[in-house]
Design a protein around this motif. Sequence first.
Motif, short mmCIF file in Angstrom:
data_model
loop_
_atom_site.label_atom_id
_atom_site.label_comp_id
_atom_site.label_asym_id
_atom_site.label_seq_id
_atom_site.Cartn_x
_atom_site.Cartn_y
_atom_site.Cartn_z
N SER A 81 0.87 -1.17 0.01
CA SER A 81 -0.11 0.02 0.18
C SER A 81 0.88 1.37 0.10
O SER A 81 2.06 1.31 0.32
CB SER A 81 -0.88 -0.22 1.23
N ARG A 82 0.26 2.23 -0.35
CA ARG A 82 0.97 3.70 -0.39
C ARG A 82 1.59 3.84 1.12
O ARG A 82 2.79 4.59 1.32
CB ARG A 82 0.19 4.79 -0.84
N TYR A 85 4.56 1.65 1.73
CA TYR A 85 5.26 2.09 0.93
C TYR A 85 6.25 3.50 1.58
O TYR A 85 7.55 3.68 1.71
CB TYR A 85 5.23 2.38 -0.47
#
Length: 349
Positions: A81-82, A85
Amino acid sequence: MGKGGSLSEGVIRKILLSYTYVAIWIFLSFTVIVYNKYILDKKMYNWPFPISLTMIHMSFCASLAFVLVRVFKLVEPVTMSRDLYISSVVPIGALYSLSLWLSNSAYIYLSVSFIQMLKALMPVAVYSIGVSLKKESFKTDTMVNMVSISIGVAIAAYGEARFDTWGVILQLGAVAFEATRLVLIQILLTSKGITLNPITSLYYVAPCCLAFLFVPWIFVEYPILRDSSSFHFDFLIFGTNSLCAFALNLAVFLLVGKTSALTMNVAGVVKDWLLIAFSWSVIKDTVTPINLFGYGLAFLGVAYYNHSKLQALKAKEAQKKTALADEEANRLLEDREGEGIGKRNESQN
């Protein structure tokens, strides 16, 4: 544990595998260091642009990793997922870019031999940061050993014939950033449940490094390169150099993932001795007796620490075997008690 306190086959196999990873890393690290020194040194290839060189490496690594993951599909990308990350990969990428930038910059000011002596502080930095991030437990005897390593490096620095304050600051900064990165890699690979192989590691980290390096490059090196008309990109030099850097990155992530950050830095002392010998005999760097005495002291400290880690591994293996034996004994006892109860019930009926 066998007779005479010998290691089990499992531990021996693990140690041999670790040394195989270490040998590969030593060879590639040696090659990249000497190659980078050749490119950056004003007396050799004379291209003193460490940020640009690091960006070339990261561009090559990111592109090759993308091709292997997305085009040839040799490995599957990790679902990330963002938020994950940003919290996991971005800090590692930032630390990696800073470490590479500063370490490459140091080759402009310091000799290869002296840089390797300063790098002996890496286990000290990794252990200290590991303790602060609760990845290592604090032990007084270990910290005393770390202090002895630091004293040895200080003596080596005192005897350095080509001491440059700015170069030392750059290298010590690189050590600090690299040690933090190595500990965070273990946290990323273990604590957060993310499994990254060497290719996917570069796939995610290299573009992040490139983005971080782009900002200082615009202000520091781009104006000089833009106004220079003497430079022509040598695809053979920079291509082979980048290929070596890509292979080294794979080896680093593989070594840390399969062993530990501390194992890499302890084993790196062997590589440093080889580089010191190469620097003195081939590059003709000056190595003084005080240099060697100080670094020898640091080497003994690192060797002792390595021995302590091996003893801890043996003790852990012994505890594991004892726990398994106790568990098996308790299971047999419970089975016998169950059989006894069953027989009593039958006799009562």
